[in-house]
Design a protein around this motif. Sequence first.
Motif, PDB file in Angstrom:
ATOM      1  N   ILE A 208       0.850  -1.197   0.000  1.00  0.00           N
ATOM      2  CA  ILE A 208       0.000   0.000   0.000  1.00  0.00           C
ATOM      3  C   ILE A 208       0.887   1.249   0.000  1.00  0.00           C
ATOM      4  CG2 ILE A 208      -1.693   1.336   1.312  1.00  0.00           C
ATOM      5  CD1 ILE A 208      -2.776  -1.281   2.400  1.00  0.00           C
ATOM      6  N   PRO A 209       0.712   2.176  -0.939  1.00  0.00           N
ATOM      7  CA  PRO A 209       1.550   3.386  -0.987  1.00  0.00           C
ATOM      8  C   PRO A 209       1.364   4.252   0.260  1.00  0.00           C
ATOM      9  CG  PRO A 209       0.379   3.072  -3.061  1.00  0.00           C
ATOM     10  CD  PRO A 209      -0.214   2.102  -2.084  1.00  0.00           C
ATOM     11  N   ALA A 210       2.436   4.882   0.695  1.00  0.00           N
ATOM     12  CA  ALA A 210       2.402   5.702   1.913  1.00  0.00           C
ATOM     13  C   ALA A 210       1.468   6.897   1.768  1.00  0.00           C
ATOM     14  CB  ALA A 210       3.808   6.178   2.258  1.00  0.00           C
ATOM     15  N   ARG A 211       1.205   7.344   0.517  1.00  0.00           N
ATOM     16  CA  ARG A 211       0.334   8.523   0.338  1.00  0.00           C
ATOM     17  C   ARG A 211      -1.084   8.267   0.817  1.00  0.00           C
ATOM     18  NH1 ARG A 211       0.923   6.437  -4.847  1.00  0.00           N
ATOM     19  NH2 ARG A 211      -1.004   5.849  -5.929  1.00  0.00           N
ATOM     20  N   PHE A 212      -1.469   7.005   0.930  1.00  0.00           N
ATOM     21  CA  PHE A 212      -2.808   6.679   1.415  1.00  0.00           C
ATOM     22  C   PHE A 212      -2.944   6.924   2.912  1.00  0.00           C
ATOM     23  CE2 PHE A 212      -2.887   4.184  -2.552  1.00  0.00           C
ATOM     24  CZ  PHE A 212      -4.093   4.625  -3.074  1.00  0.00           C
ATOM     25  N   MET A 213      -1.868   7.328   3.573  1.00  0.00           N
ATOM     26  CA  MET A 213      -1.925   7.640   4.982  1.00  0.00           C
ATOM     27  C   MET A 213      -2.791   8.864   5.252  1.00  0.00           C
ATOM     28  SD  MET A 213       1.259   8.159   7.627  1.00  0.00           S
ATOM     29  CE  MET A 213       1.717   9.793   7.042  1.00  0.00           C
ATOM     30  N   VAL A 214      -2.961   9.734   4.262  1.00  0.00           N
ATOM     31  CA  VAL A 214      -3.704  10.984   4.464  1.00  0.00           C
ATOM     32  C   VAL A 214      -5.139  10.719   4.908  1.00  0.00           C
ATOM     33  CG1 VAL A 214      -4.606  13.048   3.333  1.00  0.00           C
ATOM     34  CG2 VAL A 214      -2.274  12.283   2.859  1.00  0.00           C
ATOM     35  N   LEU A 215      -5.833   9.773   4.277  1.00  0.00           N
ATOM     36  CA  LEU A 215      -7.236   9.522   4.601  1.00  0.00           C
ATOM     37  C   LEU A 215      -7.421   8.954   6.010  1.00  0.00           C
ATOM     38  CD1 LEU A 215     -10.200   9.512   3.887  1.00  0.00           C
ATOM     39  CD2 LEU A 215      -9.862   7.304   2.728  1.00  0.00           C
ATOM     40  N   PRO A 216      -6.756   7.832   6.373  1.00  0.00           N
ATOM     41  CA  PRO A 216      -6.957   7.346   7.747  1.00  0.00           C
ATOM     42  C   PRO A 216      -6.501   8.340   8.802  1.00  0.00           C
ATOM     43  CG  PRO A 216      -5.194   6.124   6.665  1.00  0.00           C
ATOM     44  CD  PRO A 216      -5.892   6.922   5.603  1.00  0.00           C
ATOM     45  N   ASP A 217      -5.454   9.100   8.499  1.00  0.00           N
ATOM     46  CA  ASP A 217      -4.985  10.097   9.458  1.00  0.00           C
ATOM     47  C   ASP A 217      -6.043  11.185   9.658  1.00  0.00           C
ATOM     48  OD1 ASP A 217      -2.429  11.105  10.956  1.00  0.00           O
ATOM     49  OD2 ASP A 217      -3.218  12.858   9.916  1.00  0.00           O
ATOM     50  N   ALA A 218      -6.698  11.613   8.565  1.00  0.00           N
ATOM     51  CA  ALA A 218      -7.747  12.632   8.667  1.00  0.00           C
ATOM     52  C   ALA A 218      -8.947  12.119   9.456  1.00  0.00           C
ATOM     53  CB  ALA A 218      -8.183  13.075   7.265  1.00  0.00           C
ATOM     54  N   ILE A 219      -9.313  10.860   9.234  1.00  0.00           N
ATOM     55  CA  ILE A 219     -10.439  10.271   9.965  1.00  0.00           C
ATOM     56  C   ILE A 219     -10.122  10.191  11.456  1.00  0.00           C
ATOM     57  CG2 ILE A 219     -11.795   8.168  10.302  1.00  0.00           C
ATOM     58  CD1 ILE A 219     -11.471   7.680   7.266  1.00  0.00           C
TER      59      ILE A 219
END
Length: 203
Positions: free
Chosen positions: A88-99
């Motif tokens: 899983i690319p690290a850029r997908f961290m933005v969504l779970p971090d925002a939630i």
Amino acid sequence: MALPELIYALEFVGILAFAISGMLEAQNRDMDPVGVFAIACITAFGGGTLRDVILDHQPVYWISHQEFPIIILLLTLGFSYIPKLRAIPARFMVLPDAIGLGIFTVLGTQLALKMGVPVFSACLLGVITGTFGGLARDIICNEVPFIFRKEHLYASCALAGALTFWMLTFWFTTDAVPILGGMSVTVLMRLLSVYFDLRLQRH
């Protein structure tokens, strides 16, 4: 859904969201399973633990809810040994971090107000709850924390969500709608700030 069940459900989602953001960052740093588990727990529980210590709210949340560290441990094994999850690319961290930011900011504010903390101090405790886990994660991973970066809005999103929650409590007799409203404001502001490159300071 009754308010206690709603809060527990949101806590569950928030913990998983922050844990996943921690795992993604740990994987990006090529940590072993012990490191992945540690970073996931620090991200998921760091803000709530600091809040509970400040408010003298005992026992600390993750101690009285051992199911969450167990779930994170199982997720860690999956992230560490299932190749598709590791990719899983690290850029997908933005969504779970925002939630996670939205959920824990509002729940931290709600608990502080419930314990009689003055409004602005309660909102700041909400911001601490929402941001400290990610701050600790980034420091350990040798990154400049989101909360201190000029590139996008972060702490200001949390503060806006906390204040939204407080204002909505004047219009609703239970905290369910204010919690969802404040959480939504935080998450949407955070995602929009990334998408549209919104910043407090341009230069």
